[in-house]
Structure formats: structure tokens, C-alpha cells
Write a protein that holds these residues in place. Structure first.
Motif, short mmCIF file in Angstrom:
data_model
loop_
_atom_site.label_atom_id
_atom_site.label_comp_id
_atom_site.label_asym_id
_atom_site.label_seq_id
_atom_site.Cartn_x
_atom_site.Cartn_y
_atom_site.Cartn_z
N VAL A 140 0.85 -1.19 0.00
CA VAL A 140 0.00 0.00 0.00
C VAL A 140 0.88 1.24 0.00
O VAL A 140 1.69 1.43 0.91
N ALA A 141 0.72 2.08 -1.01
CA ALA A 141 1.44 3.36 -1.10
C ALA A 141 0.49 4.49 -0.77
O ALA A 141 -0.71 4.43 -1.07
N ASP A 142 1.02 5.53 -0.14
CA ASP A 142 0.17 6.66 0.26
C ASP A 142 -0.23 7.53 -0.93
O ASP A 142 -1.31 8.14 -0.91
N ASP A 143 0.61 7.59 -1.95
CA ASP A 143 0.32 8.44 -3.10
C ASP A 143 1.07 7.92 -4.33
O ASP A 143 1.80 6.92 -4.25
N LYS A 144 0.88 8.60 -5.44
CA LYS A 144 1.50 8.16 -6.70
C LYS A 144 3.02 8.16 -6.61
O LYS A 144 3.68 7.25 -7.11
N LYS A 145 3.58 9.19 -5.96
CA LYS A 145 5.03 9.29 -5.84
C LYS A 145 5.59 8.09 -5.10
O LYS A 145 6.59 7.48 -5.52
N GLU A 146 4.96 7.72 -3.98
CA GLU A 146 5.43 6.56 -3.21
C GLU A 146 5.20 5.27 -3.99
O GLU A 146 6.02 4.35 -3.94
N GLN A 147 4.12 5.21 -4.74
CA GLN A 147 3.83 4.02 -5.55
C GLN A 147 4.95 3.77 -6.56
O GLN A 147 5.44 2.64 -6.71
#
Length: 254
Positions: A152-159
Motif C-alpha cells: 500500500v502506497a500513500d500516493d502516486k510518488k510513493e507508488q
């Protein structure tokens, strides 16, 4: 001119198709993640129901067994403390419930009473004796937490960062929601044993995850009194987590 319009229309259709495909893929990834997550929770309940051990001719199963195991762990701590304070008396006096309850309150009703050395010693003894009953349960909780963190990523950047680093295809979501759903499966005794287990020296990886992501929801979130806009730095145990105050230094000194 007509050719230009047709080309622009084709490009627009292709872009719309790409977006629809991306949305479909994201939806499928989330469905796959949640199917696996809820299957893991189902396994969690099976493991709890299968916990079984006998003590003094009585058999304990399921959540009753977990509650009893927590009591046994605390009793071992009480015995250690009593011997330290009364080396000449042995454990016979601990049959007196008044003495026992006084020590229980002294150890677990006050702040900063448990040090790392004592916890390591008592928990190792506890685990050596009851690890077959509780070990699988603890490993499964660690596995569920790792599954959430890794997928699970918090946002697109972390994804994008996680995909580049691990090769996995994480979803974008709220880790807190999934940790909250996991916590909702735990009884109070489970909650406490999971924290104690993570504080044992051999389980530092679990402790690091619990503190980094506040898996147990025990981190103080109030603003600094001197600056209402700035969150408190470090890990500060919530005042409401009074049953953990004996372990406060072990929790906050990460």
C-alpha cells in the motif's frame, strides 16, 4: 484538414482508452490486494481458535488462552521482581494475593518500570515455555503488517518509488485503514501481547514497523504546546495508553 481532425480524434480515443485501462488495472489490483488481506484476517481467526494449552489441569483455547498467556507472562515478571526484592524468602509468599496484587500494580501500574534487560529475560523464558502455543499467531500478525506495508502506497510518488525499489505493484490507499481493520480483530489481551512481543530484542523488525507506521495507534498526535502548528517529534506514547506506561521508555526510545 479532415485528416487532422481524424488524427486528433484517434489520439483522444487512444488516451481515453489508456485511462480506462489504467483505472481498470488499479481497480483489479485493489480487489486482489483486499481479497488477499481479508483471507489473511480469516486465517488469523483460525489461528486464534486453534490456540490451545493446558495449565494446572485446565485446558485453555482461543481468546481465553491468549488472555491466560498474558497473565502468565505478567506472573513471571512478578516472580522475578519478588525474588530480586526478597532473595531470602523464595516464592511461597506470592500465594498471598495481596502481595501479588501489590507487585502487579507496582510493576504495571506505574511508568517506566520495565527495562529492556528484564523484559528480554522474562519474555525469553515465557517464549521457551509457551512459544509453541503463541509463536504461529505472532508470526502471522507480523506477516499481515508486512503485507500492508509492502503493498500500500500513500500516493502516486510513493507508488512509483516502491515499484522501482521492490518490483512490486502496490496500490494507492490508506495504510491506517488496513491497520485499523487488523486492530479491530484483536482483544485487549492480544493487543498487549503483540506489543510486548515486539519489544523483545529478537523481534526488533516488528517493533520498527509498529513504531514507524504506528500500527497499534499508540502515538501521541497532539501539537507541541509551544507551537500548535508543529507536531511533536519522535514517538510519544499516548496518555490514554495507560496500560503500556510501564513500557514507555522501551516504546519511545526507538
Amino acid at each position: 484538414m479532415e485528416l487532422v481532425k481524424q488524427t486528433e480524434a484517434s489520439v483522444k480515443q487512444a488516451e481515453e482508452a489508456r485511462k480506462e485501462t489504467q483505472i481498470t488495472n488499479e481497480t483489479m489490483k485493489q480487489q486482489q490486494f483486499e481479497a488477499t488481506f481479508f483471507n489473511m484476517l480469516s486465517l488469523h481467526h483460525q489461528i486464534v481458535n486453534n490456540i490451545k494449552f493446558s495449565e494446572l489441569k485446565k485446558t485453555y483455547t482461543g481468546r481465553e488462552a491468549i488472555g491466560k498467556l498474558k497473565d502468565i507472562y505478567e506472573e513471571k515478571f512478578i516472580e522475578k521482581q519478588y525474588i530480586l526484592e526478597n532473595p531470602e524468602k523464595g516464592l511461597a509468599n506470592l500465594r498471598d494475593y495481596r502481595i501479588k496484587n501489590e507487585l502487579l500494580e507496582k510493576l504495571f501500574g506505574n511508568s517506566d518500570t520495565i527495562n529492556q534487560e528484564a523484559l528480554n529475560e522474562v519474555y525469553k523464558e515465557f517464549h521457551d515455555e509457551y512459544g509453541n502455543s503463541i509463536g504461529h499467531y505472532m508470526r502471522n500478525n507480523y506477516r499481515i503488517v508486512k503485507f500492508i506495508v509492502n503493498n500500500v502506497a500513500d500516493d502516486k510518488k510513493e507508488q512509483i518509488s516502491m515499484k522501482k525499489e521492490t518490483g512490486r505493484e502496490p496500490i494507492i490507499g490508506d495504510k491506517r485503514y488496513y491497520f485499523g481493520t487488523l486492530r479491530a480483530q484483536w482483544s485487549n489481551a492480544e493487543f498487549e501481547l503483540i506489543l510486548i512481543n515486539s519489544l523483545y530484542k529478537e523481534n526488533y523488525k516488528f517493533k520498527n514497523l509498529i513504531l514507524k507506521y504506528d500500527v497499534l495507534d499508540i502515538k501521541e498526535s497532539e501539537k507541541n504546546e509551544l507551537d500548535k502548528q508543529t507536531p511533536l517529534e519522535g514517538f510519544i506514547l499516548k496518555a490514554s495508553m495507560s496500560r503500556f506506561k510501564a513500557y514507555r521508555k522501551l516504546i519511545e526510545n526507538n
